[in-house]
Design a protein around this motif. Sequence first.
Motif, PDB file in Angstrom:
ATOM      1  N   GLU B 136      37.411  20.228  45.506  1.00 18.54           N
ATOM      2  CA  GLU B 136      38.149  21.183  46.329  1.00 18.54           C
ATOM      3  C   GLU B 136      38.887  22.132  45.406  1.00 18.54           C
ATOM      4  OE1 GLU B 136      39.477  18.511  50.147  1.00 18.54           O
ATOM      5  OE2 GLU B 136      40.833  20.090  49.479  1.00 18.54           O
ATOM      6  N   ILE B 137      38.861  23.422  45.749  1.00 19.00           N
ATOM      7  CA  ILE B 137      39.516  24.424  44.909  1.00 19.00           C
ATOM      8  C   ILE B 137      40.529  25.168  45.775  1.00 19.00           C
ATOM      9  CG2 ILE B 137      39.162  26.392  43.361  1.00 19.00           C
ATOM     10  CD1 ILE B 137      36.123  25.594  43.376  1.00 19.00           C
ATOM     11  N   ALA B 138      41.767  25.270  45.300  1.00 20.32           N
ATOM     12  CA  ALA B 138      42.784  26.042  46.022  1.00 20.32           C
ATOM     13  C   ALA B 138      42.419  27.526  45.933  1.00 20.32           C
ATOM     14  CB  ALA B 138      44.156  25.805  45.408  1.00 20.32           C
ATOM     15  N   ALA B 139      42.655  28.261  47.023  1.00 21.47           N
ATOM     16  CA  ALA B 139      42.310  29.685  47.039  1.00 21.47           C
ATOM     17  C   ALA B 139      42.988  30.424  45.891  1.00 21.47           C
ATOM     18  CB  ALA B 139      42.709  30.307  48.375  1.00 21.47           C
ATOM     19  N   ASP B 140      44.215  30.015  45.537  1.00 20.81           N
ATOM     20  CA  ASP B 140      44.925  30.693  44.449  1.00 20.81           C
ATOM     21  C   ASP B 140      44.192  30.560  43.112  1.00 20.81           C
ATOM     22  OD1 ASP B 140      47.346  31.880  45.587  1.00 20.81           O
ATOM     23  OD2 ASP B 140      47.862  29.828  46.145  1.00 20.81           O
ATOM     24  N   ASP B 141      43.369  29.521  42.978  1.00 21.72           N
ATOM     25  CA  ASP B 141      42.595  29.343  41.739  1.00 21.72           C
ATOM     26  C   ASP B 141      41.163  29.841  41.876  1.00 21.72           C
ATOM     27  OD1 ASP B 141      44.802  27.967  40.681  1.00 21.72           O
ATOM     28  OD2 ASP B 141      44.109  26.095  41.596  1.00 21.72           O
ATOM     29  N   PHE B 142      40.721  30.049  43.123  1.00 24.99           N
ATOM     30  CA  PHE B 142      39.299  30.321  43.375  1.00 24.99           C
ATOM     31  C   PHE B 142      38.896  31.746  43.003  1.00 24.99           C
ATOM     32  CE2 PHE B 142      35.783  31.661  46.117  1.00 24.99           C
ATOM     33  CZ  PHE B 142      34.860  30.658  45.891  1.00 24.99           C
ATOM     34  N   PHE B 143      39.723  32.721  43.411  1.00 24.79           N
ATOM     35  CA  PHE B 143      39.360  34.125  43.197  1.00 24.79           C
ATOM     36  C   PHE B 143      39.793  34.557  41.807  1.00 24.79           C
ATOM     37  CE2 PHE B 143      40.096  33.560  47.776  1.00 24.79           C
ATOM     38  CZ  PHE B 143      38.827  33.855  48.234  1.00 24.79           C
ATOM     39  N   GLN B 144      38.811  34.970  40.990  1.00 25.04           N
ATOM     40  CA  GLN B 144      39.118  35.245  39.585  1.00 25.04           C
ATOM     41  C   GLN B 144      38.711  36.658  39.189  1.00 25.04           C
ATOM     42  OE1 GLN B 144      37.478  31.975  37.336  1.00 25.04           O
ATOM     43  NE2 GLN B 144      39.030  30.563  38.147  1.00 25.04           N
ATOM     44  N   GLY B 145      38.844  37.588  40.127  1.00 24.68           N
ATOM     45  CA  GLY B 145      38.507  38.986  39.845  1.00 24.68           C
ATOM     46  C   GLY B 145      37.234  39.378  40.549  1.00 24.68           C
ATOM     47  N   MET B 146      37.012  40.694  40.604  1.00 24.24           N
ATOM     48  CA  MET B 146      35.887  41.293  41.316  1.00 24.24           C
ATOM     49  C   MET B 146      34.571  40.518  41.132  1.00 24.24           C
ATOM     50  SD  MET B 146      35.009  45.310  40.784  1.00 24.24           S
ATOM     51  CE  MET B 146      36.427  46.130  41.459  1.00 24.24           C
ATOM     52  N   PHE B 147      33.984  40.027  42.213  1.00 23.86           N
ATOM     53  CA  PHE B 147      32.704  39.300  42.193  1.00 23.86           C
ATOM     54  C   PHE B 147      32.725  38.059  41.291  1.00 23.86           C
ATOM     55  CE2 PHE B 147      31.377  43.736  43.205  1.00 23.86           C
ATOM     56  CZ  PHE B 147      30.898  43.492  44.480  1.00 23.86           C
ATOM     57  N   THR B 148      33.918  37.546  40.998  1.00 22.51           N
ATOM     58  CA  THR B 148      34.025  36.383  40.118  1.00 22.51           C
ATOM     59  C   THR B 148      34.861  35.308  40.803  1.00 22.51           C
ATOM     60  OG1 THR B 148      34.064  37.935  38.277  1.00 22.51           O
ATOM     61  CG2 THR B 148      34.617  35.663  37.771  1.00 22.51           C
ATOM     62  N   THR B 149      34.353  34.072  40.764  1.00 22.08           N
ATOM     63  CA  THR B 149      35.088  32.957  41.370  1.00 22.08           C
ATOM     64  C   THR B 149      35.065  31.759  40.431  1.00 22.08           C
ATOM     65  OG1 THR B 149      33.182  31.882  42.390  1.00 22.08           O
ATOM     66  CG2 THR B 149      34.208  33.669  43.648  1.00 22.08           C
ATOM     67  N   ALA B 150      35.774  30.708  40.836  1.00 16.72           N
ATOM     68  CA  ALA B 150      35.823  29.482  40.043  1.00 16.72           C
ATOM     69  C   ALA B 150      34.548  28.648  40.159  1.00 16.72           C
ATOM     70  CB  ALA B 150      37.027  28.649  40.479  1.00 16.72           C
ATOM     71  N   LEU B 151      33.609  29.086  41.010  1.00 16.38           N
ATOM     72  CA  LEU B 151      32.389  28.296  41.210  1.00 16.38           C
ATOM     73  C   LEU B 151      31.578  28.207  39.924  1.00 16.38           C
ATOM     74  CD1 LEU B 151      31.151  29.729  44.636  1.00 16.38           C
ATOM     75  CD2 LEU B 151      32.115  27.452  44.236  1.00 16.38           C
ATOM     76  N   LYS B 152      31.078  26.997  39.659  1.00 14.16           N
ATOM     77  CA  LYS B 152      30.183  26.807  38.513  1.00 14.16           C
ATOM     78  C   LYS B 152      28.751  27.109  38.958  1.00 14.16           C
ATOM     79  CE  LYS B 152      33.472  24.803  36.008  1.00 14.16           C
ATOM     80  NZ  LYS B 152      34.274  25.737  35.207  1.00 14.16           N
ATOM     81  N   GLU B 153      27.893  27.271  37.989  1.00  8.94           N
ATOM     82  CA  GLU B 153      26.482  27.500  38.323  1.00  8.94           C
ATOM     83  C   GLU B 153      25.940  26.346  39.175  1.00  8.94           C
ATOM     84  OE1 GLU B 153      22.858  29.048  35.617  1.00  8.94           O
ATOM     85  OE2 GLU B 153      24.808  30.001  35.675  1.00  8.94           O
ATOM     86  N   GLY B 154      25.301  26.688  40.263  1.00  9.80           N
ATOM     87  CA  GLY B 154      24.704  25.656  41.102  1.00  9.80           C
ATOM     88  C   GLY B 154      25.672  24.975  42.051  1.00  9.80           C
ATOM     89  N   GLU B 155      26.949  25.352  41.990  1.00 11.40           N
ATOM     90  CA  GLU B 155      27.947  24.736  42.873  1.00 11.40           C
ATOM     91  C   GLU B 155      27.914  25.449  44.228  1.00 11.40           C
ATOM     92  OE1 GLU B 155      31.875  24.814  41.228  1.00 11.40           O
ATOM     93  OE2 GLU B 155      32.661  23.365  42.677  1.00 11.40           O
ATOM     94  N   VAL B 156      27.966  24.674  45.296  1.00 11.44           N
ATOM     95  CA  VAL B 156      27.812  25.225  46.646  1.00 11.44           C
ATOM     96  C   VAL B 156      29.088  24.983  47.454  1.00 11.44           C
ATOM     97  CG1 VAL B 156      26.496  25.074  48.793  1.00 11.44           C
ATOM     98  CG2 VAL B 156      25.340  24.761  46.614  1.00 11.44           C
TER      99      VAL B 156
END
Lengths: 157, 262
Positions: B136-156
């Motif tokens: 689980e990722i908190a929204a405050d950590d999830f959004f990391q700039g334009m078109f960039t998120t905390a998601l790793k490759e292959g993470e759904v």
Amino acid sequence: MTISLTVNGTQFRTDAPPETPLLWVLRDELGLSGTKYGCGVAACGACTVHVDGQAVRSCQVALADVWGDVTTIEGLAQGERLAPLQEAWIRHQVAQCGFCQSGQIMQAADLLAANPAPSDDDIDAAMAGNLCRCGSYSAIRAAIHDAARAMNGGRAG
Amino acid sequence: MHAFEFVKPSSIADAVKALASGEAIPLSGGQTLIPSMKARLNAPEVLVSLTGIAEMKGVCRDGDVLVVGAATTHAEVARAAAGDFPGLAGLAGKIGDPAVRSRGTIGGSLANNDPSACYPAAALGTGARIVTDRREIAADDFFQGMFTTALKEGEVITSVRLPIPEASAYAKFLQPASRFALTGVFVAKYAAGVRVAVTGASEGGVFRWAEAEAALSSDFDSEALSGLSVAAEGMISDLHGTPEYRAHLVRVMTRRAVAAAS
């Protein structure tokens, strides 16, 4: 892999690859050329059809992602009897070049199914994604009101 | 469009397995990804459709949290959230046009993190938790700039857990051609304070307006925003608006959101 889908009440089977856009299947495999290829990137609305009663852009829906019965402009009439929207379109002579119009009518059918008496604002909001290069928007709006009245038994809509 | 393979798993586990191959990317509603593939901005070898996974669809309430399956369409959220969380339903019901709402999904929108998309404002503005196949990722950590998120490759993303506020509203200044937000503001009032999230304005993507949150937490009234402003520096500049114009819109749309929520 053979995929089966139901279009306008008839079941078809196709060997097209699963990623094929629904639009191509409709036009090239099934010969249903009433649905038009406009922009190809879901920006114009010319390819609008219904899947499970919801308006979608068929250029963006992969064949294997079709989740319900498909209705195209060819399936809107009941045999020889045109749908109220089609009759209203003729009464108002909406089409100029006509290329966008089957998409416009399918989008309008989606609107009237959810809202049988839409206001001008409702129509503008629902039809915003369907572009008409000839600028037939005012005629489209008038025809939708007219069709709504006809479907409501002549009452204002 | 380049040639690609298409697979449609029916469980999250199978989707994650299919995405592990490296050159595969997930496809949800496809309202952004398919056009970007046609423009050859994106050329995956394999598309993994997430729309056949029943456990990723639907809206349900878990106490004070609204749980939205990641593959739930905007149209479904607009309908299903109307009773429990009208601010979210109102946002979902005004994304794009009806055909976009029939296909586009909350998970797809959050994973794409378009700087002008609506849903990132709701996720950040509620302090949502983004649930994936592995964490689980908190929204405050999830959004990391334009078109960039905390998601790793292959993470759904599998679902989104949004705390239901006492009052909330989204005010969107529409860019009428794209139907994205020229600037949009989501305001949510909780017992612990008010959150304000802004989309469409910053080059860094969605952000929280801390000064407005502090002012509104002590007085939830649009007048409490008088005298507050955001700097034009770092705001998006394009043919639709200057950075100064967008900075002004942030104030205006925040006031409108507060007025609509209170």
